[in-house]
Every structure is written in C-alpha cells, then in structure tokens.
Write an enzyme that holds these catalytic residues in place. Structure first.
Site, PDB file in Angstrom:
ATOM      1  CG  ASP A 121      -4.005  -2.156 -14.518  1.00 26.91           C
ATOM      2  OD1 ASP A 121      -3.341  -3.016 -15.144  1.00 26.91           O
ATOM      3  OD2 ASP A 121      -5.238  -1.999 -14.691  1.00 26.91           O
ATOM      4  CG  ASP A 159      -0.385  -0.372   2.514  1.00 27.33           C
ATOM      5  OD1 ASP A 159       0.780  -0.818   2.540  1.00 27.33           O
ATOM      6  OD2 ASP A 159      -1.060  -0.202   3.549  1.00 27.33           O
TER       7      ASP A 159
HETATM    8 MN    MN Z   1      -3.647  -6.680 -15.018  1.00 29.91          MN
END
Ligand code: MN
Ligand code: IPM
Length: 353
Positions: free
Chosen positions: A243, A215
């Site tokens: 991503d 995180d």
């Molecule tokens: Mn992916």
C-alpha cells in the site's frame, strides 16, 4: 491456442475497472474465451455464500482469472475475503504475490522531486501463510476474560520457494534482493525466514542480498526508493508495504498484482491492489490503470510477453499523454481511460514490428 480467462468483477468498483481491462485486452486481438463469474457480495446476499461450492474447480478449468475487487459494507470483511480471495490464494496454492511498483511518466508521486526512473521496485509477497494462516480462535466471547489468538505460521518450504523466486527475479532486474522481517522482536518465524534467506542468497552469488527490518524499510521506501529493487516479504508485511508502494507510484489506483504459483498449472489470479472502494463505486471515476496493468501481468504469465508489453506500453502512453482519472491529476472517467488505452493498443499493434 484459445486462452480461457475467468472474469471475476466482484464488488464496488471491481466491475468498472475489469470492463476496461477486458476492453484493453480485447484490442490486442488474441484468441480469448471469457467466462464472467457473478460471485461476490451480491451473490452472498442471494445464496448465503460468496462463491458456489464448486468455485475452485470452475477456476481451475481456466488459464487465468482477472479479478476486480471483493468487499462491500453489507458483508463483514473477514467473511467476504476469507470466502473468496484468501480462500482462492490458499486452496489454489498461489504462493507468490507479485506487485510491481513503478512510477509511470506523467503520474504524480507524493515523493517530492522523484523521477520515474528512481521508482521501480518489485514486491514479492508470500501469499499463503505467515500472518494470514487463518489459524487461531476466540473464546469466552463478551466476557472480561475474552481471548483471541491469531497464529503466524512459517514453513521452510513456503519461505524457501518465495525467496528463490525473489532471487530469480532479481537476476533479471538490477540484482538486489531486500528481505523484510522483524526478527528483533519476533523470535521464531522471521528468524527461520532470515536463515533460509541466507541459504538461498548463498546459491545466488550474482545477487546482492540485504536483510532489513520492516519498520526501517518503510522509512527507506519513502526516503530512498531508488535504493530498492526486489523486496521480498511475508504475507502481512508485503500487504502493508505494497500500500505504501502504491502511494509512491501514484496511488492505489495504479497498483497491479499477480497471485501466481510458478511451475504449477494452477490459474493465476490477477487483480488491482485498490480494493472495492465503495465510496466511489458506480460513479465511473475509478482508475482502471491497476486493473489494466494486472491484465498485462496476466498475459506475461500466460506466455504472451509481446502482448503483455504492448498493453503496458499502451497504458504508459496514456498515463503520459492523458486522459487520466482524477486520482492521478486528470478529469477523465474510467471508461475514457480504458478506451484511450484500447485505441493505443490498436495503434501499437498496427505498427510494423
Ligand atoms: Mn492490501
Ligand atoms: C490485498 C488486500 C487483501 C490482503 C485483503 C482484501 C484481504 O489488502 O490484496 O492487498 O490483505 O491480501
């Protein structure tokens, strides 16, 4: 030596971007025999499965696989993906997923003020187990007592090999490995990962090693991407972080990946990270950069470093000078970008070396 490459264009924008990756590779003039495999969601509608029964043997008969994307709204994702890419990664034991996240000159990043030289990360994602082990089950369907169990699996062998690869790659880069886990909350799998990371780090005194909670790492990628070099992570964490990394390098259309098993003779599977993008499929506007970049990773993996570099240089030149697709600030079509890269490849190869 003629290379045998399987093309698996797949669904959505897959065929559109794979066609441009092929065009760009063909401009290099290497001896390549292409086999086009018509697998994917249309195949599923016709045959009740995403790939034929002997699909893995067919893939094994090739030196590499160039994949477009899999996924169509008409087939449940967990079916289409578990019968294709996830199955291929596991069964061919393609245990590492390499995802370079580099900002190319000319491509806009959403991170204000960041220059291309500040964004050059390499993600090394474990690719066969972890949160994607596929082990679990579901019972008491539809009842109030319904239960679903999804088990993460971490084996010392798989964790060790991917960590070793990350350290080896860092030795050839800027010498930093950042390992992402969540061992404050999950007490077993990620703690095993951290233990093995310490051991592998001890064998690589020339590489700086840091353990970061995933995180916190997500926040750091946005705040100071320049502080990162090689990032190694479990299957799911690698998926999510890449991503984010793709967004930082200009969007999903830019991101490339290599599913590989270094040291084995299994064919690598090279695919853009963007997926099938059904919303823009068939419109000729998808960005072929991720697919072309993946083809460059493929050539590198096939032992053609000069061709790989020429292809990436051609792509970088086109990103800098245009044409660019609209996701990266241009107006060009998929094909216009692919043709420009092919022209650039030819120009680079014509120059005396
Ligand atoms: Mn992916
Ligand atoms: C990726 C994709 C896949 C993954 C999906 C399509 C299963 O998101 O390659 O990043 O999660 O690995």
């Amino acid at each position: 030596m003629t290379r045998r490459i399987a093309l698996l264009p797949g669904d959505g924008v897959g065929p559109e971007v794979v066609a441009e990756a092929r065009r760009a590779v063909e401009a290099l003039g290497l001896a390549i025999e292409w086999t086009e495999l018509p697998w994917g969601s249309a195949y599923w509608h016709e045959h009740g499965r995403m790939m034929p029964e002997d699909a893995l043997d067919t893939l094994r008969a090739h030196d590499a696989v160039l994949l477009g994307a899999i996924g169509d709204p008409s087939v449940p994702d967990h079916v289409s993906l578990w019968q294709t890419i996830l199955e291929i990664r596991q069964k061919l034991d393609l245990w590492a997923n390499l995802r370079p996240a580099r900002l190319l000159e000319g491509i806009p990043t959403p991170l204000a003020g960041r220059r291309p030289e500040e964004i050059d990360m390499l993600f090394v994602r474990e690719n066969t187990e972890g949160e994607y082990s596929g082990i679990g089950g579901r019972a008491h369907r539809t009842l109030a007592s319904e239960v679903a169990i999804e088990t993460s699996v971490f084996t010392r062998g798989a964790v060790e090999r991917v960590l070793r690869l990350a350290f080896d790659l860092a030795e050839e880069r800027r010498g930093l490995v950042t390992s992402a886990t969540k061992s404050n909350a999950s007490r077993f799998g990620y703690v095993l990962w951290d233990d093995v990371a310490e051991e592998v780090a001890a064998e690589h005194p020339g590489v700086r090693y840091e353990r970061v909670l995933v995180d916190a790492l997500a926040a750091r990628m946005v705040r100071s991407p320049d502080s990162l070099d090689v990032v190694v992570a479990s299957n799911l964490f690698g998926d999510i972080l890449t991503d984010l990394a793709a967004a930082i390098q200009g969007g999903m259309g830019m991101a490339a990946s290599a599913n590989v098993a270094p040291g084995s003779d299994a064919p690598g599977v090279f695919e853009p990270v963007h997926g099938s993008a059904p919303d823009i499929a068939g419109r000729g506007i998808a960005n072929p950069a991720g697919a072309i970049w993946s083809a460059s990773l493929m050539l590198e993996h096939l032992g053609e470093p000069e061709a790989a570099a020429a292809l990436l240089n051609a792509l970088a030149t086109v990103c800098y000078k245009g044409p660019r697709t609209r996701d990266v600030g241009g107006e060009a079509t998929t094909r216009e970008v692919g043709e420009a890269v092919a022209v650039q490849v030819a120009a680079l190869s014509a120059r005396p070396r």
